[in-house]
Design a protein around this motif. Structure first.
Motif, PDB file in Angstrom:
ATOM      1  N   PRO A 126       3.063  27.841  17.979  1.00 57.11           N
ATOM      2  CA  PRO A 126       2.730  26.880  19.030  1.00 57.11           C
ATOM      3  C   PRO A 126       3.929  26.599  19.936  1.00 57.11           C
ATOM      4  CG  PRO A 126       1.842  26.137  16.946  1.00 57.11           C
ATOM      5  CD  PRO A 126       2.697  27.330  16.640  1.00 57.11           C
ATOM      6  N   GLY A 127       3.714  26.687  21.227  1.00 56.96           N
ATOM      7  CA  GLY A 127       4.760  26.400  22.180  1.00 56.96           C
ATOM      8  C   GLY A 127       5.796  27.484  22.355  1.00 56.96           C
ATOM      9  N   LYS A 128       5.598  28.627  21.696  1.00 55.87           N
ATOM     10  CA  LYS A 128       6.571  29.721  21.775  1.00 55.87           C
ATOM     11  C   LYS A 128       5.922  30.973  22.336  1.00 55.87           C
ATOM     12  CE  LYS A 128       9.603  28.154  18.060  1.00 55.87           C
ATOM     13  NZ  LYS A 128      10.343  28.567  16.837  1.00 55.87           N
ATOM     14  N   GLU A 129       6.752  31.888  22.786  1.00 56.18           N
ATOM     15  CA  GLU A 129       6.255  33.159  23.285  1.00 56.18           C
ATOM     16  C   GLU A 129       5.849  34.064  22.113  1.00 56.18           C
ATOM     17  OE1 GLU A 129       8.838  33.518  27.432  1.00 56.18           O
ATOM     18  OE2 GLU A 129       9.141  34.944  25.804  1.00 56.18           O
ATOM     19  N   ARG A 130       4.964  34.985  22.423  1.00 51.93           N
ATOM     20  CA  ARG A 130       4.572  35.969  21.424  1.00 51.93           C
ATOM     21  C   ARG A 130       5.764  36.867  21.112  1.00 51.93           C
ATOM     22  NH1 ARG A 130      -1.275  38.618  22.110  1.00 51.93           N
ATOM     23  NH2 ARG A 130      -1.596  36.370  22.394  1.00 51.93           N
ATOM     24  N   GLU A 131       5.988  37.137  19.819  1.00 56.39           N
ATOM     25  CA  GLU A 131       7.150  37.917  19.429  1.00 56.39           C
ATOM     26  C   GLU A 131       6.774  39.059  18.500  1.00 56.39           C
ATOM     27  OE1 GLU A 131       9.966  35.535  17.251  1.00 56.39           O
ATOM     28  OE2 GLU A 131       8.615  35.251  15.549  1.00 56.39           O
ATOM     29  N   PHE A 132       7.583  40.089  18.548  1.00 51.07           N
ATOM     30  CA  PHE A 132       7.402  41.276  17.719  1.00 51.07           C
ATOM     31  C   PHE A 132       7.703  40.965  16.260  1.00 51.07           C
ATOM     32  CE2 PHE A 132       7.507  45.632  16.463  1.00 51.07           C
ATOM     33  CZ  PHE A 132       8.594  45.767  15.618  1.00 51.07           C
ATOM     34  N   VAL A 133       6.907  41.532  15.353  1.00 54.02           N
ATOM     35  CA  VAL A 133       7.141  41.386  13.923  1.00 54.02           C
ATOM     36  C   VAL A 133       7.438  42.743  13.278  1.00 54.02           C
ATOM     37  CG1 VAL A 133       6.137  40.711  11.706  1.00 54.02           C
ATOM     38  CG2 VAL A 133       5.668  39.343  13.761  1.00 54.02           C
ATOM     39  N   TYR A 179      -1.081  38.760  15.496  1.00 53.46           N
ATOM     40  CA  TYR A 179      -1.904  39.681  16.265  1.00 53.46           C
ATOM     41  C   TYR A 179      -1.582  41.123  15.906  1.00 53.46           C
ATOM     42  CZ  TYR A 179      -2.727  35.663  19.327  1.00 53.46           C
ATOM     43  OH  TYR A 179      -3.073  34.426  19.826  1.00 53.46           O
ATOM     44  N   CYS A 180      -2.605  41.918  15.829  1.00 51.90           N
ATOM     45  CA  CYS A 180      -2.483  43.360  15.685  1.00 51.90           C
ATOM     46  C   CYS A 180      -2.597  43.972  17.084  1.00 51.90           C
ATOM     47  CB  CYS A 180      -3.620  43.839  14.779  1.00 51.90           C
ATOM     48  SG  CYS A 180      -3.777  45.608  14.598  1.00 51.90           S
ATOM     49  N   ALA A 181      -1.815  45.012  17.348  1.00 52.50           N
ATOM     50  CA  ALA A 181      -1.837  45.629  18.671  1.00 52.50           C
ATOM     51  C   ALA A 181      -1.651  47.134  18.571  1.00 52.50           C
ATOM     52  CB  ALA A 181      -0.752  45.030  19.547  1.00 52.50           C
ATOM     53  N   ALA A 182      -2.212  47.832  19.548  1.00 55.54           N
ATOM     54  CA  ALA A 182      -2.124  49.293  19.604  1.00 55.54           C
ATOM     55  C   ALA A 182      -1.506  49.723  20.923  1.00 55.54           C
ATOM     56  CB  ALA A 182      -3.519  49.900  19.462  1.00 55.54           C
ATOM     57  N   ARG A 217       0.353  53.309  23.196  1.00 56.75           N
ATOM     58  CA  ARG A 217       0.676  54.727  23.292  1.00 56.75           C
ATOM     59  C   ARG A 217       2.175  54.967  23.240  1.00 56.75           C
ATOM     60  NH1 ARG A 217      -3.899  57.876  22.494  1.00 56.75           N
ATOM     61  NH2 ARG A 217      -5.603  57.196  23.844  1.00 56.75           N
ATOM     62  N   SER A 218       2.969  53.950  23.603  1.00 59.30           N
ATOM     63  CA  SER A 218       4.427  54.068  23.597  1.00 59.30           C
ATOM     64  C   SER A 218       5.010  53.391  22.365  1.00 59.30           C
ATOM     65  CB  SER A 218       5.015  53.415  24.851  1.00 59.30           C
ATOM     66  OG  SER A 218       4.506  53.999  26.013  1.00 59.30           O
ATOM     67  N   TRP A 219       6.068  53.971  21.822  1.00 60.42           N
ATOM     68  CA  TRP A 219       6.761  53.349  20.692  1.00 60.42           C
ATOM     69  C   TRP A 219       7.638  52.234  21.249  1.00 60.42           C
ATOM     70  CZ3 TRP A 219       6.545  52.402  15.861  1.00 60.42           C
ATOM     71  CH2 TRP A 219       7.665  51.979  15.149  1.00 60.42           C
ATOM     72  N   SER A 220       7.349  50.999  20.865  1.00 64.68           N
ATOM     73  CA  SER A 220       8.020  49.873  21.488  1.00 64.68           C
ATOM     74  C   SER A 220       7.914  48.631  20.624  1.00 64.68           C
ATOM     75  CB  SER A 220       7.374  49.593  22.862  1.00 64.68           C
ATOM     76  OG  SER A 220       7.884  48.426  23.445  1.00 64.68           O
ATOM     77  N   THR A 221       8.820  47.675  20.888  1.00 64.24           N
ATOM     78  CA  THR A 221       8.739  46.349  20.275  1.00 64.24           C
ATOM     79  C   THR A 221       8.350  45.292  21.307  1.00 64.24           C
ATOM     80  OG1 THR A 221      11.065  45.889  20.664  1.00 64.24           O
ATOM     81  CG2 THR A 221      10.504  46.958  18.572  1.00 64.24           C
ATOM     82  N   ARG A 222       8.065  45.724  22.521  1.00 64.29           N
ATOM     83  CA  ARG A 222       7.766  44.792  23.602  1.00 64.29           C
ATOM     84  C   ARG A 222       6.270  44.516  23.716  1.00 64.29           C
ATOM     85  NH1 ARG A 222      10.511  46.572  29.049  1.00 64.29           N
ATOM     86  NH2 ARG A 222       8.909  48.208  28.842  1.00 64.29           N
ATOM     87  N   VAL A 223       5.930  43.268  23.915  1.00 65.17           N
ATOM     88  CA  VAL A 223       4.523  42.870  24.046  1.00 65.17           C
ATOM     89  C   VAL A 223       3.832  43.662  25.144  1.00 65.17           C
ATOM     90  CG1 VAL A 223       3.002  40.976  24.710  1.00 65.17           C
ATOM     91  CG2 VAL A 223       4.903  40.553  23.131  1.00 65.17           C
ATOM     92  N   GLN A 224       4.521  43.826  26.281  1.00 63.71           N
ATOM     93  CA  GLN A 224       3.892  44.433  27.451  1.00 63.71           C
ATOM     94  C   GLN A 224       3.600  45.911  27.280  1.00 63.71           C
ATOM     95  OE1 GLN A 224       6.892  42.921  27.280  1.00 63.71           O
ATOM     96  NE2 GLN A 224       8.325  43.748  28.784  1.00 63.71           N
ATOM     97  N   ASP A 225       4.149  46.541  26.267  1.00 62.03           N
ATOM     98  CA  ASP A 225       3.918  47.972  26.057  1.00 62.03           C
ATOM     99  C   ASP A 225       2.710  48.262  25.174  1.00 62.03           C
ATOM    100  OD1 ASP A 225       7.468  48.620  25.998  1.00 62.03           O
ATOM    101  OD2 ASP A 225       6.036  48.760  27.653  1.00 62.03           O
TER     102      ASP A 225
END
Length: 122
Positions: free
Chosen positions: A41-48, A95-98, A100-108
């Motif tokens: 809550p109140g924070k940006e989405r972050e890579f795990v 959140y689970c995400a898929a 095409r690029s190998w990345s730790t960034r939300v936008q990828d």
């Protein structure tokens, strides 16, 4: 196109464990790198954590190394996140995400699930 559905969240005491599951539909699942992200809550989405298409390589954010394990089963179109030694600071929507690029960034990451709540009590 892949559709993702997470499950396995819940309330657990500090030091406990949870296993999150991400079920994917679609015949191209094995062509996507998969990641887990979280948003408190109140924070940006972050890579795990992330895992490459074959499952042979994984990567974790420092705060979960040694406690969380990501895995995938391409035959079952599933990605798991085993979470041990949970801390109150792990509380977030996961959140689970898929992508095409190998990345730790939300936008990828192109495809996202709806999220599952994890709450760790002290």
């Amino acid at each position: 196109q892949v559709h993702l559905v997470e499950s396995g969240g819940g309330l657990v005491q500090a030091g406990g464990s949870l296993r999150l599951s991400c079920a994917a539909s679609g015949r191209t699942f094995s062509s996507y790198h998969m990641g887990w992200f979280r948003q408190a809550p109140g924070k940006e989405r972050e890579f795990v954590a992330a895992i490459i298409t074959s499952g042979a390589y994984t990567y974790y954010t420092d705060s979960v190394k040694g406690r969380f394990t990501i895995s995938r089963d391409n035959a079952k179109n599933t990605v798991l996140l085993q979470m041990n030694s949970l801390k109150p600071t792990d509380t977030a929507v996961y959140y689970c995400a898929a992508g095409r690029s190998w990345s730790t960034r939300v936008q990828d990451y192109e495809i996202w699930g709806q999220g599952t709540q994890v709450t760790v009590s002290s």
